[in-house]
Design a protein around this motif. Structure first.
Motif, short mmCIF file in Angstrom:
data_model
loop_
_atom_site.label_atom_id
_atom_site.label_comp_id
_atom_site.label_asym_id
_atom_site.label_seq_id
_atom_site.Cartn_x
_atom_site.Cartn_y
_atom_site.Cartn_z
N SER A 174 40.45 44.17 25.69
CA SER A 174 40.41 44.68 27.06
C SER A 174 38.99 45.02 27.49
CB SER A 174 41.29 45.93 27.18
OG SER A 174 41.01 46.60 28.39
N GLU A 201 34.10 43.97 23.68
CA GLU A 201 35.24 43.20 24.20
C GLU A 201 35.33 41.92 23.37
OE1 GLU A 201 37.05 39.95 26.14
OE2 GLU A 201 34.86 40.14 25.98
N SER A 213 38.33 46.39 30.30
CA SER A 213 38.44 47.66 31.00
C SER A 213 38.30 48.84 30.04
CB SER A 213 39.78 47.73 31.73
OG SER A 213 39.92 48.95 32.40
N HIS A 236 46.19 35.71 27.96
CA HIS A 236 44.92 36.34 27.58
C HIS A 236 44.09 35.25 26.90
CE1 HIS A 236 42.09 38.74 25.22
NE2 HIS A 236 42.30 39.71 26.10
N SER A 279 37.97 40.09 35.47
CA SER A 279 38.37 41.46 35.82
C SER A 279 37.15 42.31 36.17
CB SER A 279 39.16 42.09 34.67
OG SER A 279 38.44 41.98 33.46
N ASP A 299 41.96 40.91 30.56
CA ASP A 299 42.52 42.25 30.71
C ASP A 299 43.99 42.12 31.05
OD1 ASP A 299 40.96 44.79 30.47
OD2 ASP A 299 39.51 43.63 31.63
#
Length: 251
Positions: free
Chosen positions: A76, A110, A78, A231, A137, A209
């Motif tokens: 992720s 990430e 984020s 993903h 994202s 994400d």
């Protein structure tokens, strides 16, 4: 190389196959992967809602869980951005935790960022026939500055055509608590994103994400558009399995 997986809440609860794909790919490229069971949420929902003390409580537990990690990899952008950018800020006035927060932030990556920039992966033995487009994202692109890395990995998949997504820098409308607080605006934003995806004529949507992908996939299904959602680690691993089955077909 020793790597610890930070799975994140969404992948742990709803998309465990994403974590499994990340582990398979990291091991395939020489990493010794572990999974600290003491890990919890990164604290981003609390932080974004103004509950900074509660966010600090979650952050301390996450720092403790990964205190012995050499590298920490997350599927992720984020959550990785939350740790990288906001943990040092959360503990800026705390003499006991400030250095611990910075040291933890420095070793969090990430997934695609780690594969390309640390492991130096330039080629993945994978194949997948289809036309894909990639959703960048917000936190990953603007928070971490990651843009090319996931695209570089996708371009190694034989048979996969990658179409540029119009207005790729636009948010999908999720934004965590934003989708709850501003649901009418959020719905308009994801509808616009869906139309941009359809304009590429892609039959596959890829992202990094799962929160964004869950939001977009839900809208695609509600509107009846047959676009598969992956993903980036999932699609890579699916491609690896297909490649291996072609190289060594079952008797």
């Amino acid at each position: 190389m020793r790597v610890s997986l930070f799975i994140t809440c969404l992948s742990d609860c709803f998309f465990p196959r994403v974590g499994q794909a990340v582990v398979h790919l990291l091991r395939r490229h020489g990493c010794d992967v572990d999974f600290p069971l003491e890990q919890v949420c990164c604290g981003q929902p609390a932080y974004n809602s103004g509950y900074h003390e509660e966010a600090r409580t979650a952050a301390k537990q996450l720092i403790r869980a990964f205190k012995n990690a050499q590298y920490v990899v997350s599927p992720s952008g984020s959550c990785a951005a939350m740790i990288r950018h906001y943990y040092p800020t959360l503990f800026a006035a705390d003499d006991e935790w400030r250095d611990k927060a910075q040291q933890f932030a420095d070793k969090v990556y990430e997934f695609s960022q780690f594969m390309v920039n640390i492991l130096k992966v330039s080629s993945v033995d994978a194949c997948y026939e289809g036309r894909a487009t990639y959703h960048h994202s917000c936190h990953m692109m603007r928070g971490l500055g990651i843009y090319q890395e996931p695209l570089q990995l996708l371009q190694t998949i034989k048979g996969l055509e990658v179409a540029e997504l119009p207005y790729e820098q636009d948010c999908c409308g999720f934004g965590g608590t934003f989708a709850v607080k501003m649901k009418e605006i959020s719905e308009q934003m994801v509808d616009e994103k869906v139309e941009h995806i359809r304009s590429t004529q892609a039959d596959i949507l890829v992202g990094s994400d799962m929160a964004c992908l869950m939001n977009i996939e839900g809208r695609l299904k509600r509107l009846g558009y047959p676009v598969k959602v992956f993903h980036v680690a999932e699609l890579l691993y699916e491609g690896v399995q297909r490649y291996e089955s072609v190289q060594s077909p079952a008797v």
